[in-house]
Design a protein around this motif. Sequence first.
Motif, short mmCIF file in Angstrom:
data_model
loop_
_atom_site.label_atom_id
_atom_site.label_comp_id
_atom_site.label_asym_id
_atom_site.label_seq_id
_atom_site.Cartn_x
_atom_site.Cartn_y
_atom_site.Cartn_z
N VAL A 1 0.84 -1.21 0.00
CA VAL A 1 0.00 0.00 0.00
C VAL A 1 0.87 1.26 0.00
CG1 VAL A 1 -1.59 1.36 1.40
CG2 VAL A 1 -2.00 -1.07 1.05
N LEU A 2 1.93 1.26 0.81
CA LEU A 2 2.81 2.42 0.88
C LEU A 2 3.58 2.61 -0.42
CD1 LEU A 2 4.22 2.07 4.51
CD2 LEU A 2 2.43 3.61 3.68
N LYS A 3 3.94 1.49 -1.07
CA LYS A 3 4.62 1.56 -2.36
C LYS A 3 3.70 2.19 -3.40
CE LYS A 3 6.91 -1.38 -5.82
NZ LYS A 3 7.27 -2.78 -6.18
N GLN A 4 2.43 1.80 -3.37
CA GLN A 4 1.47 2.38 -4.30
C GLN A 4 1.28 3.87 -4.04
OE1 GLN A 4 0.02 0.83 -6.93
NE2 GLN A 4 -0.76 2.85 -7.49
N TYR A 5 1.25 4.24 -2.75
CA TYR A 5 1.11 5.66 -2.40
C TYR A 5 2.31 6.46 -2.89
CZ TYR A 5 1.22 9.94 0.32
OH TYR A 5 1.32 11.25 0.69
N ALA A 6 3.51 5.90 -2.75
CA ALA A 6 4.71 6.59 -3.21
C ALA A 6 4.67 6.84 -4.72
CB ALA A 6 5.96 5.78 -2.86
N ALA A 7 3.97 5.96 -5.44
CA ALA A 7 3.90 6.09 -6.89
C ALA A 7 2.86 7.11 -7.33
CB ALA A 7 3.59 4.73 -7.54
N ASP A 8 1.68 7.11 -6.67
CA ASP A 8 0.61 7.99 -7.15
C ASP A 8 0.27 9.14 -6.21
OD1 ASP A 8 -0.94 6.83 -5.11
OD2 ASP A 8 -1.76 5.33 -6.46
N ARG A 9 0.82 9.12 -4.96
CA ARG A 9 0.60 10.19 -3.99
C ARG A 9 -0.89 10.46 -3.73
NH1 ARG A 9 5.15 10.29 -1.53
NH2 ARG A 9 4.62 12.31 -0.64
#
Length: 275
Positions: free
Chosen positions: A241-249
Amino acid sequence: MRRFLSRKGRFSLRQSKSGTRSAAKDFYLGLPATNQNWPEAFGFRLGGTGPSYILSVVEGSSAFLAGLQPGDQVVDIEGQDVTNLSTPALIALAQTLKTVPPSIGVVSRIEQIDITPGPDGRFGFTIVGDSPLMVEECMPGGPAACSGLKVNDYVMEVNGIPVKHHETAAAMIKAAQGRPLRLGVLSMARRPKRLSSSMRVLSQSGDSIRESRAHKAMEFNKKVEEVLGEEPDVKEQLFEVLKQYAADRDVESLAEALPDILITEDHQQLIDSVR
């Protein structure tokens, strides 16, 4: 106290691990030449009849990159004490200054309010608006009112997660029914506490921000190991989830996903750390 948006330490293009850079993040080149449209031109909004508070920050703006946050009180501008200035007076002052943008000192005024649900599982308040969210109704004698929540308070966080949109916040509050709820609240009705001489003044140059982020990342990883060391599946889901957030903010998607993964009281420590 934190100090932001000084002329030093401008933010340039962010670079991803793949080596690509996004021009949309280049606020070194895109900053206005004057303070005529301060603060909106720099990505944030103010409110308050004295003191003045930051009500919203545009994600990706120069204010966002500098670390300004909703719920911050503006306490000085270019070294001048503005603790009691109303928003119109503060804006008028800022727009006369030659330094673009002016340096401002802020201190967070977000208060954490813990609300235990009533017998029906509800909390006894409603919210309206977007960025920021405002308490529209608060049932007299209800759980929220007894915990200190008031009509016209601004709700900046739900269970440690920053929220901007009504739909997301309402869903998170509904999902918490029957369990204690923690709100991060800005109340303009309460008199701010005096500034403590022990509060730190930070120079938010580009280098210091990178060092601060690296330190926070290390501390967060340590906390994850402490809390989820024996729950590898949960840890893997969290990092995905955090990796996805880092990608799309996408803060809203993050806010919706975390409560589904981190469900125990021990996990709550991690939700409070994801900021």
